[in-house]
Scaffold this motif. Sequence first.
Motif, PDB file in Angstrom:
ATOM      1  N   VAL A   9      11.670 -18.914  26.987  1.00 31.87           N
ATOM      2  CA  VAL A   9      11.853 -18.612  25.570  1.00 31.87           C
ATOM      3  C   VAL A   9      10.528 -18.862  24.882  1.00 31.87           C
ATOM      4  O   VAL A   9       9.906 -19.895  25.080  1.00 31.87           O
ATOM      5  N   VAL A  10      10.079 -17.913  24.085  1.00 31.22           N
ATOM      6  CA  VAL A  10       8.820 -18.048  23.358  1.00 31.22           C
ATOM      7  C   VAL A  10       9.127 -18.391  21.905  1.00 31.22           C
ATOM      8  O   VAL A  10      10.004 -17.780  21.287  1.00 31.22           O
ATOM      9  N   LEU A  11       8.430 -19.386  21.379  1.00 27.95           N
ATOM     10  CA  LEU A  11       8.549 -19.749  19.975  1.00 27.95           C
ATOM     11  C   LEU A  11       7.389 -19.110  19.240  1.00 27.95           C
ATOM     12  O   LEU A  11       6.246 -19.210  19.676  1.00 27.95           O
ATOM     13  N   ARG A  12       7.683 -18.477  18.102  1.00 29.47           N
ATOM     14  CA  ARG A  12       6.640 -17.855  17.299  1.00 29.47           C
ATOM     15  C   ARG A  12       7.056 -17.856  15.841  1.00 29.47           C
ATOM     16  O   ARG A  12       8.248 -17.945  15.531  1.00 29.47           O
ATOM     17  N   PRO A  13       6.076 -17.741  14.932  1.00 29.95           N
ATOM     18  CA  PRO A  13       6.441 -17.642  13.514  1.00 29.95           C
ATOM     19  C   PRO A  13       7.312 -16.413  13.278  1.00 29.95           C
ATOM     20  O   PRO A  13       7.095 -15.356  13.887  1.00 29.95           O
ATOM     21  N   ALA A  14       8.298 -16.568  12.419  1.00 29.78           N
ATOM     22  CA  ALA A  14       9.163 -15.433  12.077  1.00 29.78           C
ATOM     23  C   ALA A  14       8.381 -14.421  11.256  1.00 29.78           C
ATOM     24  O   ALA A  14       7.513 -14.778  10.461  1.00 29.78           O
ATOM     25  N   ASP A  24      12.037  -9.718  11.454  1.00 33.16           N
ATOM     26  CA  ASP A  24      13.024 -10.537  12.174  1.00 33.16           C
ATOM     27  C   ASP A  24      14.268 -10.796  11.336  1.00 33.16           C
ATOM     28  O   ASP A  24      15.227 -11.396  11.829  1.00 33.16           O
ATOM     29  N   LEU A  25      14.270 -10.390  10.073  1.00 33.33           N
ATOM     30  CA  LEU A  25      15.363 -10.731   9.166  1.00 33.33           C
ATOM     31  C   LEU A  25      16.727 -10.372   9.737  1.00 33.33           C
ATOM     32  O   LEU A  25      17.630 -11.211   9.757  1.00 33.33           O
ATOM     33  N   VAL A  51      16.547 -19.995  15.359  1.00 35.01           N
ATOM     34  CA  VAL A  51      15.613 -20.068  14.241  1.00 35.01           C
ATOM     35  C   VAL A  51      15.620 -21.483  13.676  1.00 35.01           C
ATOM     36  O   VAL A  51      16.654 -22.152  13.651  1.00 35.01           O
ATOM     37  N   VAL A  52      14.441 -21.944  13.263  1.00 33.50           N
ATOM     38  CA  VAL A  52      14.323 -23.222  12.573  1.00 33.50           C
ATOM     39  C   VAL A  52      13.448 -23.010  11.344  1.00 33.50           C
ATOM     40  O   VAL A  52      12.460 -22.278  11.397  1.00 33.50           O
ATOM     41  N   GLY A  53      13.853 -23.622  10.247  1.00 32.54           N
ATOM     42  CA  GLY A  53      13.069 -23.583   9.010  1.00 32.54           C
ATOM     43  C   GLY A  53      12.706 -25.000   8.618  1.00 32.54           C
ATOM     44  O   GLY A  53      13.544 -25.906   8.699  1.00 32.54           O
ATOM     45  N   PHE A  54      11.465 -25.220   8.203  1.00 31.04           N
ATOM     46  CA  PHE A  54      11.000 -26.564   7.853  1.00 31.04           C
ATOM     47  C   PHE A  54       9.881 -26.457   6.836  1.00 31.04           C
ATOM     48  O   PHE A  54       9.244 -25.414   6.691  1.00 31.04           O
ATOM     49  N   ARG A  55       9.662 -27.573   6.118  1.00 24.47           N
ATOM     50  CA  ARG A  55       8.581 -27.604   5.131  1.00 24.47           C
ATOM     51  C   ARG A  55       8.192 -29.047   4.852  1.00 24.47           C
ATOM     52  O   ARG A  55       8.952 -29.980   5.102  1.00 24.47           O
ATOM     53  N   LEU A  56       7.011 -29.173   4.303  1.00 26.01           N
ATOM     54  CA  LEU A  56       6.521 -30.460   3.861  1.00 26.01           C
ATOM     55  C   LEU A  56       7.004 -30.670   2.438  1.00 26.01           C
ATOM     56  O   LEU A  56       6.916 -29.767   1.605  1.00 26.01           O
ATOM     57  N   GLU A  57       7.543 -31.854   2.151  1.00 29.06           N
ATOM     58  CA  GLU A  57       7.978 -32.206   0.804  1.00 29.06           C
ATOM     59  C   GLU A  57       7.279 -33.499   0.401  1.00 29.06           C
ATOM     60  O   GLU A  57       6.567 -34.101   1.203  1.00 29.06           O
ATOM     61  N   GLU A  58       7.491 -33.931  -0.820  1.00 29.85           N
ATOM     62  CA  GLU A  58       6.814 -35.124  -1.339  1.00 29.85           C
ATOM     63  C   GLU A  58       7.022 -36.360  -0.469  1.00 29.85           C
ATOM     64  O   GLU A  58       6.110 -37.150  -0.280  1.00 29.85           O
TER      65      GLU A  58
END
Length: 169
Positions: free
Chosen positions: A8-13, A17-18, A75-82
Motif C-alpha cells: 500500500v502506498v501512502l501519498r498526499p490526497a 481523489d474526492l 484516508v487520514v486527515g491531520f493538522r497542526l493546532e495551537e
Amino acid sequence: MTVAPARVVLRPAADDDLDAIVGVFLACWGGSYAEVMPAGLVARMTPASARELWARTLAGPTEVVVAVAAEVLGVVGFRLEEDGGYVASLYVAPAAQGTGAGGALLAEAERRLAELGAHRATLWVFEANEPSRVFYERRGWRLTGEREVQEEWGEPQLRMAKELAAGHR
C-alpha cells in the motif's frame, strides 16, 4: 511518499481523489459504523453531505493522506493546532481493515505532525465506537477523560491523546 504494509502506498490526497475518499468514508459509515453506532447517526450521513464534508476538508487547512493499492483504501486527515497535532479523521474501507493500512496512515499522520513540531497529538472518537478506541489504544493513544457531544453528530465523543516520540522527527 511512504510505502505501507501489503504494498500500500501512502501519498498526499489530490482533488481527483474526492470520489474515492467519499466512497471509503460512506462504506465505513454504512458498514463499520452501522455495527456500533446508533442508526440515526449513520442515516444522517448522506452521499451529498459526505461529499460536501470531504470537499471542504481537501480545500482547508487539514492535510489529507490516502492509502492506495489498486484503489484508495483509506484516508487520514491531520493538522497542526495551537496545542499540538490533531488527527481529524481516519477511515479505512471495510474490505481493507486489518491489512495494516489504517496503522500505516495513523503512523504517517503522527510522523508528519512531529515533523511540523507537535510533541503531542489528539483526536476524538465516538464513545460507542469501541473497535476504533481499541485500534488507537493498541498504537499508544490514551483517553484523556474529556467527553463532548457536537451538535452536528449528537453522539458523545471521547478525546484521546498521544505523546509523539522524538523518533518521529
